[in-house]
Motif scaffolding. Structure first.
Motif, PDB file in Angstrom:
ATOM      1  N   LEU A 100       0.813  -1.213   0.000  1.00 50.72           N
ATOM      2  CA  LEU A 100       0.000   0.000   0.000  1.00 50.72           C
ATOM      3  C   LEU A 100       0.849   1.266   0.000  1.00 50.72           C
ATOM      4  CD1 LEU A 100      -2.693  -1.144   2.593  1.00 50.72           C
ATOM      5  CD2 LEU A 100      -3.071  -0.751   0.153  1.00 50.72           C
ATOM      6  N   SER A 101       1.963   1.250   0.721  1.00 55.86           N
ATOM      7  CA  SER A 101       2.783   2.459   0.812  1.00 55.86           C
ATOM      8  C   SER A 101       3.634   2.686  -0.428  1.00 55.86           C
ATOM      9  CB  SER A 101       3.691   2.386   2.042  1.00 55.86           C
ATOM     10  OG  SER A 101       4.581   1.284   1.945  1.00 55.86           O
ATOM     11  N   SER A 102       3.701   1.683  -1.318  1.00 60.05           N
ATOM     12  CA  SER A 102       4.509   1.830  -2.529  1.00 60.05           C
ATOM     13  C   SER A 102       3.698   2.334  -3.720  1.00 60.05           C
ATOM     14  CB  SER A 102       5.155   0.485  -2.892  1.00 60.05           C
ATOM     15  OG  SER A 102       4.151  -0.468  -3.222  1.00 60.05           O
ATOM     16  N   ARG A 103       2.410   2.617  -3.499  1.00 60.74           N
ATOM     17  CA  ARG A 103       1.565   3.091  -4.594  1.00 60.74           C
ATOM     18  C   ARG A 103       1.527   4.616  -4.632  1.00 60.74           C
ATOM     19  NH1 ARG A 103      -3.620  -0.903  -5.434  1.00 60.74           N
ATOM     20  NH2 ARG A 103      -2.445  -2.843  -5.505  1.00 60.74           N
ATOM     21  N   THR A 104       1.242   5.125  -5.808  1.00 56.53           N
ATOM     22  CA  THR A 104       1.026   6.567  -5.937  1.00 56.53           C
ATOM     23  C   THR A 104      -0.464   6.842  -5.832  1.00 56.53           C
ATOM     24  OG1 THR A 104       0.745   6.498  -8.331  1.00 56.53           O
ATOM     25  CG2 THR A 104       3.006   6.735  -7.500  1.00 56.53           C
ATOM     26  N   LEU A 105      -0.816   8.078  -5.561  1.00 63.45           N
ATOM     27  CA  LEU A 105      -2.228   8.447  -5.461  1.00 63.45           C
ATOM     28  C   LEU A 105      -2.969   8.171  -6.755  1.00 63.45           C
ATOM     29  CD1 LEU A 105      -2.076  11.758  -3.422  1.00 63.45           C
ATOM     30  CD2 LEU A 105      -2.961   9.560  -2.683  1.00 63.45           C
ATOM     31  N   VAL A 106      -2.273   8.289  -7.889  1.00 64.08           N
ATOM     32  CA  VAL A 106      -2.915   8.049  -9.181  1.00 64.08           C
ATOM     33  C   VAL A 106      -3.366   6.598  -9.287  1.00 64.08           C
ATOM     34  CG1 VAL A 106      -2.533   8.017 -11.684  1.00 64.08           C
ATOM     35  CG2 VAL A 106      -1.619   9.884 -10.298  1.00 64.08           C
ATOM     36  N   GLU A 107      -2.599   5.688  -8.678  1.00 62.66           N
ATOM     37  CA  GLU A 107      -2.918   4.264  -8.759  1.00 62.66           C
ATOM     38  C   GLU A 107      -4.063   3.848  -7.846  1.00 62.66           C
ATOM     39  OE1 GLU A 107       1.056   1.807  -9.494  1.00 62.66           O
ATOM     40  OE2 GLU A 107       1.211   3.117  -7.759  1.00 62.66           O
ATOM     41  N   LEU A 108      -4.398   4.695  -6.908  1.00 61.27           N
ATOM     42  CA  LEU A 108      -5.384   4.310  -5.903  1.00 61.27           C
ATOM     43  C   LEU A 108      -6.787   4.666  -6.330  1.00 61.27           C
ATOM     44  CD1 LEU A 108      -3.487   5.456  -2.695  1.00 61.27           C
ATOM     45  CD2 LEU A 108      -3.599   3.169  -3.658  1.00 61.27           C
ATOM     46  N   ASN A 109      -7.705   3.707  -6.224  1.00 64.12           N
ATOM     47  CA  ASN A 109      -9.117   4.050  -6.415  1.00 64.12           C
ATOM     48  C   ASN A 109      -9.717   4.430  -5.068  1.00 64.12           C
ATOM     49  OD1 ASN A 109     -10.279   1.671  -5.034  1.00 64.12           O
ATOM     50  ND2 ASN A 109      -9.406   0.536  -6.768  1.00 64.12           N
ATOM     51  N   GLY A 110     -10.869   5.081  -5.124  1.00 66.82           N
ATOM     52  CA  GLY A 110     -11.448   5.636  -3.912  1.00 66.82           C
ATOM     53  C   GLY A 110     -11.723   4.615  -2.843  1.00 66.82           C
ATOM     54  N   SER A 111     -12.234   3.425  -3.251  1.00 65.96           N
ATOM     55  CA  SER A 111     -12.626   2.439  -2.249  1.00 65.96           C
ATOM     56  C   SER A 111     -11.428   1.867  -1.510  1.00 65.96           C
ATOM     57  CB  SER A 111     -13.407   1.310  -2.924  1.00 65.96           C
ATOM     58  OG  SER A 111     -12.603   0.679  -3.904  1.00 65.96           O
ATOM     59  N   LEU A 112     -10.254   1.920  -2.095  1.00 67.29           N
ATOM     60  CA  LEU A 112      -9.075   1.369  -1.438  1.00 67.29           C
ATOM     61  C   LEU A 112      -8.725   2.151  -0.173  1.00 67.29           C
ATOM     62  CD1 LEU A 112      -7.175  -0.989  -1.791  1.00 67.29           C
ATOM     63  CD2 LEU A 112      -5.633   0.484  -3.079  1.00 67.29           C
ATOM     64  N   PHE A 113      -9.185   3.395  -0.084  1.00 66.56           N
ATOM     65  CA  PHE A 113      -8.884   4.169   1.114  1.00 66.56           C
ATOM     66  C   PHE A 113      -9.669   3.653   2.321  1.00 66.56           C
ATOM     67  CE2 PHE A 113      -7.059   7.222  -1.865  1.00 66.56           C
ATOM     68  CZ  PHE A 113      -5.900   7.553  -1.188  1.00 66.56           C
ATOM     69  N   LEU A 114     -10.730   2.882   2.107  1.00 68.94           N
ATOM     70  CA  LEU A 114     -11.356   2.187   3.216  1.00 68.94           C
ATOM     71  C   LEU A 114     -10.410   1.138   3.783  1.00 68.94           C
ATOM     72  CD1 LEU A 114     -14.936   1.707   1.726  1.00 68.94           C
ATOM     73  CD2 LEU A 114     -14.304   3.247   3.584  1.00 68.94           C
ATOM     74  N   VAL A 115      -9.606   0.533   2.916  1.00 63.57           N
ATOM     75  CA  VAL A 115      -8.581  -0.404   3.367  1.00 63.57           C
ATOM     76  C   VAL A 115      -7.529   0.338   4.179  1.00 63.57           C
ATOM     77  CG1 VAL A 115      -6.872  -2.099   2.631  1.00 63.57           C
ATOM     78  CG2 VAL A 115      -9.001  -1.845   1.335  1.00 63.57           C
ATOM     79  N   TYR A 116      -7.144   1.539   3.707  1.00 65.65           N
ATOM     80  CA  TYR A 116      -6.174   2.350   4.456  1.00 65.65           C
ATOM     81  C   TYR A 116      -6.708   2.659   5.850  1.00 65.65           C
ATOM     82  CZ  TYR A 116      -2.831   3.265   0.698  1.00 65.65           C
ATOM     83  OH  TYR A 116      -1.864   3.141  -0.255  1.00 65.65           O
ATOM     84  N   LYS A 117      -7.988   2.936   5.939  1.00 65.70           N
ATOM     85  CA  LYS A 117      -8.577   3.258   7.245  1.00 65.70           C
ATOM     86  C   LYS A 117      -8.419   2.093   8.215  1.00 65.70           C
ATOM     87  CE  LYS A 117     -12.953   4.429   9.516  1.00 65.70           C
ATOM     88  NZ  LYS A 117     -12.753   3.349  10.524  1.00 65.70           N
ATOM     89  N   SER A 118      -8.751   0.875   7.769  1.00 68.82           N
ATOM     90  CA  SER A 118      -8.662  -0.274   8.664  1.00 68.82           C
ATOM     91  C   SER A 118      -7.213  -0.599   9.027  1.00 68.82           C
ATOM     92  CB  SER A 118      -9.341  -1.491   8.021  1.00 68.82           C
ATOM     93  OG  SER A 118     -10.727  -1.275   7.913  1.00 68.82           O
ATOM     94  N   PHE A 119      -6.320  -0.476   8.056  1.00 69.32           N
ATOM     95  CA  PHE A 119      -4.903  -0.667   8.372  1.00 69.32           C
ATOM     96  C   PHE A 119      -4.413   0.416   9.328  1.00 69.32           C
ATOM     97  CE2 PHE A 119      -4.566  -3.774   4.989  1.00 69.32           C
ATOM     98  CZ  PHE A 119      -3.536  -4.585   5.421  1.00 69.32           C
ATOM     99  N   GLY A 120      -4.904   1.650   9.147  1.00 63.18           N
ATOM    100  CA  GLY A 120      -4.537   2.718  10.065  1.00 63.18           C
ATOM    101  C   GLY A 120      -4.972   2.403  11.485  1.00 63.18           C
ATOM    102  N   ASP A 121      -6.171   1.835  11.632  1.00 56.22           N
ATOM    103  CA  ASP A 121      -6.641   1.447  12.966  1.00 56.22           C
ATOM    104  C   ASP A 121      -5.746   0.371  13.584  1.00 56.22           C
ATOM    105  OD1 ASP A 121      -8.819   3.197  12.923  1.00 56.22           O
ATOM    106  OD2 ASP A 121     -10.149   1.718  12.001  1.00 56.22           O
ATOM    107  N   VAL A 122      -5.311  -0.590  12.753  1.00 56.90           N
ATOM    108  CA  VAL A 122      -4.426  -1.645  13.252  1.00 56.90           C
ATOM    109  C   VAL A 122      -3.075  -1.070  13.658  1.00 56.90           C
ATOM    110  CG1 VAL A 122      -3.120  -3.699  12.560  1.00 56.90           C
ATOM    111  CG2 VAL A 122      -5.548  -3.523  12.014  1.00 56.90           C
ATOM    112  N   ILE A 123      -2.509  -0.206  12.820  1.00 52.61           N
ATOM    113  CA  ILE A 123      -1.194   0.382  13.124  1.00 52.61           C
ATOM    114  C   ILE A 123      -1.263   1.207  14.400  1.00 52.61           C
ATOM    115  CG2 ILE A 123       0.533   2.039  12.305  1.00 52.61           C
ATOM    116  CD1 ILE A 123      -0.204   1.101   9.441  1.00 52.61           C
ATOM    117  N   GLY A 124      -2.339   1.979  14.552  1.00 58.20           N
ATOM    118  CA  GLY A 124      -2.489   2.761  15.771  1.00 58.20           C
ATOM    119  C   GLY A 124      -2.640   1.888  17.001  1.00 58.20           C
TER     120      GLY A 124
END
Length: 591
Positions: free
Chosen positions: A486-510
């Protein structure tokens, strides 16, 4: 009021009701409504309404009769000395009973009979000796009128005080006692009605008649008609059998479910009788409903089975064939896919109740080990079903095209937290973690099933406190594998729904930042991941908190020059697109 005045007032009433119901002019409808309210408050309203209900054939229009019955009910329910004098109350009772007899069958609309019976019930509540007087006159009414009257009568005992004024708590308690004094006769009447073959001239189809019997039974069950009935008698009562058999008739299914659910909640001994019926419910009722995707049937059966299980967790925990049939049936209800999550959500309290019971058994006893071992496969399968139902739809977007979680799914996930913690405690933290990551997840960055990954991150974050307290070894390599992708992607490569994945990973990392940041090699991808997640509103809060926790828990690593430079750079270019590109183009400088 002489005959001429009464006739003129009835004509004005007919015109006002017609205007209220049919006039296209809002001003005319408003004026009609105000006139009708004034008539309702006036003393003349009693005579006008009773005269309309007693008018000779052909009767007045149905909407006019409906308003007359409704006006009488509201006048009876009005606070203060609204009832006519003591000598007129029996006359009003007789007039309403005659109307109930006259309009008990087609072509009179069912709603008219209901309004008349509501007026009779309100009168019985307020008039001295009203309940006994009403029951004394019931034998003179046809069966449809008796059924409707018996249905609405006990409901007066539980009417909201705000919606039915003028009756204090003492009077309502007295009314309830007087009503329940007639419960044996009512139960016998309903029993006979359930066994009788309806007359051809009844005009009511059999399925509709049975539904009305069940509705009446439900009203009396709610008021406590069986509270004095011995458990052994109630379990084999013909009316309970009638309700259970009605589960196989779609037209009466929902009312039958309500009857049995109410009975189970009132009588502690009854769940055992229902538990014995679970194999039948599962095989004959539930499995065909699941196969035909009948949500109404599945939802109703799930409600009944949960009520049985919650009322008797000790019986379920014994693990007999009936209990395991119940558990298997509810597992299937959880996994049942539908447009919303109400069915799965309705089962959560049962699973929590069962888990709490098992966890409440003394851990040092052999019974705890036996019960826990017996139900481990059940809760393991439950975790699979919950993860399946809790997955996000990556194609779901809000009005602004931003990714979103449907309200029903968000509510379901919010209610899952307690149960996920219970499952983690039952399985044990190592087994719970292994269950989440047991699929291997050996995927390239282009073939990751992000829906399945995201829901597991969500399930992992929900039990963070339990896992951290357990202090069992935890291999974070799989999580870091996904973080690196996930951290190796650029914003251009990311679709909107993938940021829901970022949210859950963010919760785990925190949640697990102290463990994740214990390795220096993890710091850089974690920082870059948080930078990407912060850039979208969906994941911004979770990733911002995760970044703060990393800085707090990995202070010895964060203060190293290369990591500080990343932080400074992130703060400067956070709004720019290639947040992380420099660090992967020149990897040797920050490895």
């Amino acid at each position: 009021m002489d005959a001429g005045e009464a006739s003129e007032l009835q004509a004005q009433l007919a015109a006002a009701v017609h205007a209220l119901n049919h006039d296209a002019n809002p001003s005319a409808r408003l004026a009609a409504n105000q006139w009708l309210l004034a008539l309702q408050r006036s003393p003349q309203g009693w005579a006008v309404a009773t005269a309309l209900l007693a008018a000779p054939d052909p009767p007045p229009p149905a909407d006019l009769l409906f308003f007359a019955a409704q006006m009488l009910r509201r006048k009876i329910q009005s606070p203060g000395p609204a009832l006519p004098g003591a000598g007129l109350a029996p006359q009003l009772l007789d007039a309403l009973l005659l109307a109930a007899r006259r309009f008990s069958a087609a072509p009179a609309p069912r709603q008219l009979l209901t309004q008349i019976c509501l007026a009779l019930s309100a009168l019985a509540l307020r008039a001295e000796g009203g309940v006994d007087g009403l029951f004394a006159r019931m034998p003179h009414l046809p069966a449809p009128a008796v059924l409707e009257l018996l249905t609405v009568l006990p409901e007066e005992a539980a009417q909201d005080q705000g919606g039915d004024t003028g009756v204090d708590a003492a009077a309502r308690c007295r009314f309830t006692r007087e009503v329940l004094a007639h419960a044996p006769a009512v139960i016998e009447f309903l029993h006979s009605q359930s066994e009788n073959v309806p007359a051809d001239d009844d005009g009511v189809p059999v399925h509709e008649r049975n539904r009305r019997i069940l509705r009446c039974l439900l009203s009396w069950v709610r008021v406590g008609c069986f509270l004095e009935t011995p458990a052994t008698t109630l379990a084999t009562h013909p009316l309970l059998t009638f309700a259970f058999n009605s589960l196989q008739v779609s037209f009466s299914f929902d009312v039958a479910i309500e009857v049995m659910t109410e009975l189970v909640s009132q009588h502690q001994e009854l769940p055992e009788a229902f538990l014995n019926k679970m194999p039948y419910i599962r095989e004959v009722l539930l499995l065909p409903a699941l196969a035909s995707r009948s949500e109404k049937i599945v939802a109703g059966l799930a409600c009944l089975m949960c009520e049985v299980g919650q009322a008797a967790p000790a019986l379920v925990a014994e693990g007999g064939s009936q209990a395991l049939a119940l558990a298997d049936a509810l597992l299937r209800c959880v996994a049942f896919t539908s447009d919303d999550w109400e069915i799965a959500d309705s089962t959560l309290q049962f699973w929590c109740t069962l888990a709490h019971f098992i966890l409440g058994i003394d851990v040092k006893t052999a019974k705890r080990n036996v019960v826990q071992e017996l139900f481990l496969p059940v809760f393991s399968s439950l975790l699979d079903a919950l993860l399946f139902r809790a997955q996000i739809d990556t194609d779901e977007h809000g009005a602004d095209e931003a990714p979103c979680i449907p309200d029903g799914l968000a509510h379901f996930r919010m209610n899952l937290e307690e149960l996920l913690v219970d499952i983690c405690l039952l399985l044990g933290a190592p087994a719970y973690i292994n269950k989440l990551f047991s699929r291997g997840w050996d995927f390239s960055s282009q073939s990751v099933p992000w829906k399945a990954v995201e829901v597991r991150m969500y399930a992992l974050s929900m039990v963070a406190d339990t896992i951290l307290q357990d202090e069992s070894p935890f291999d974070f390599s799989m999580i870091m594998h996904f973080v690196n992708i996930l951290s190796s992607r650029t914003l251009v490569e990311l679709n909107g729904s993938l940021f829901l994945v970022y949210k859950s990973f963010g919760d785990v990392i925190g949640s697990y930042s102290k463990w994740l940041s214990s390795s220096q090699s993890n710091i850089k991808p974690l920082l870059l991941f948080c930078a990407l997640g912060i850039s979208k509103s969906v994941s911004s809060n979770a990733c911002s908190l995760a970044l703060r926790k990393l800085c707090e828990d990995a202070s010895s690593f964060i203060h190293e020059p290369q990591n500080l430079e990343i932080l400074f750079w992130i703060s400067e270019v956070l709004t720019e697109e290639p947040v992380h590109q420099k660090y992967y183009k020149d990897d040797q400088d920050y490895s």
